[in-house]
Design an enzyme around this catalytic site. Structure first.
Site, PDB file in Angstrom:
ATOM      1  N   HIS A 177      15.180 -14.047  10.982  1.00 41.32           N
ATOM      2  CA  HIS A 177      14.767 -14.028  12.393  1.00 41.32           C
ATOM      3  C   HIS A 177      13.270 -14.229  12.599  1.00 41.32           C
ATOM      4  O   HIS A 177      12.861 -14.728  13.636  1.00 41.32           O
ATOM      5  CB  HIS A 177      15.161 -12.688  13.043  1.00 41.32           C
ATOM      6  CG  HIS A 177      16.641 -12.538  13.217  1.00 41.32           C
ATOM      7  ND1 HIS A 177      17.202 -11.524  13.962  1.00 41.32           N
ATOM      8  CD2 HIS A 177      17.682 -13.271  12.733  1.00 41.32           C
ATOM      9  CE1 HIS A 177      18.533 -11.641  13.946  1.00 41.32           C
ATOM     10  NE2 HIS A 177      18.839 -12.687  13.194  1.00 41.32           N
ATOM     11  N   CYS A 233       0.877  -1.176   0.000  1.00 44.70           N
ATOM     12  CA  CYS A 233       0.000   0.000   0.000  1.00 44.70           C
ATOM     13  C   CYS A 233       0.907   1.216   0.000  1.00 44.70           C
ATOM     14  O   CYS A 233       2.116   1.079  -0.239  1.00 44.70           O
ATOM     15  CB  CYS A 233      -1.004  -0.030   1.155  1.00 44.70           C
ATOM     16  SG  CYS A 233      -0.333   0.197   2.806  1.00 44.70           S
TER      17      CYS A 233
HETATM   18  C1  RB5 Z   1      -3.978   5.379   0.628  1.00 46.33           C
HETATM   19  O1  RB5 Z   1      -4.107   6.742   0.409  1.00 46.33           O
HETATM   20  C2  RB5 Z   1      -3.095   5.109   1.831  1.00 46.33           C
HETATM   21  O2  RB5 Z   1      -3.699   5.565   2.991  1.00 46.33           O
HETATM   22  C3  RB5 Z   1      -2.773   3.650   1.924  1.00 46.33           C
HETATM   23  O3  RB5 Z   1      -2.187   3.221   0.750  1.00 46.33           O
HETATM   24  C4  RB5 Z   1      -1.798   3.238   3.021  1.00 46.33           C
HETATM   25  O4  RB5 Z   1      -0.657   4.044   2.991  1.00 46.33           O
HETATM   26  C5  RB5 Z   1      -2.380   3.109   4.360  1.00 46.33           C
HETATM   27  O5  RB5 Z   1      -1.717   2.665   5.306  1.00 46.33           O
END
Ligand code: RB5
Length: 152
Positions: free
Chosen positions: A105, A72
């Site tokens: 680990h 993400c």
């Molecule tokens: C998306 O905008 C962002 O919040 C997500 O990709 C991530 O970084 C959340 O932890």
């Protein structure tokens, strides 16, 4: 040396902020002949990372994919989600040294990358190290056995 298992695809998941890097990693896996299963997302449209992280984590736990890579924007949200699963050890890493230690680990079974904070070349180095580093076991085995929350 590889942790990849014959006949088991690598799991992949991301939100919109990790979509582009996920595609780059998929291209890299294809170039190496490594099979994968993509749990989404499938576009840059804004979405919620748990919708893709939970199915990917469940597939790792069920032995349908191994290992997995999740992305993400920061890596934090998707790592938090994955680590709610008792069988998941998801490690947020942004440099190969961290990846090596997460394998040696922690026997990390999911590599989490911060899509908005890592260069693609570094991310691919991280993937290589993730696949090629064995768990050391020994004292670390006892420690990771204590990670899951025991049901009363
Ligand atoms: C998306 O905008 C962002 O919040 C997500 O990709 C991530 O970084 C959340 O932890």
């Amino acid at each position: 040396m590889t942790i990849l298992k014959e006949k088991l695809p690598v799991g992949l998941c991301s939100d919109h902020a990790g979509f582009e890097l996920k595609g780059i990693i998929e291209g890299y896996l294809e170039s190496k002949g490594i099979s994968y299963k993509d749990f989404g997302t499938f576009s840059t449209e804004s979405c919620d990372y748990p919708d893709f992280a939970h199915p990917c984590a469940a597939a790792v736990e069920a032995g349908e994919v191994y290992p997995a890579i999740a992305i993400c924007g920061t890596g934090n949200g998707i790592a938090m989600t994955l680590n709610k699963h008792q069988g998941i050890r998801a490690a947020l890493c942004w440099k190969p040294e961290l990846v090596a230690l997460a394998r040696e680990h922690n026997n990390a079974n999911v590599l989490v990358l911060p899509g908005r904070f890592i260069e693609p070349e570094v991310a691919l180095e991280c993937v290589d190290v993730f696949f090629s580093t064995e768990f050391e076991g020994r004292r670390h085995e006892l420690r990771i056995e204590k990670i899951p929350v025991k049901q009363c």
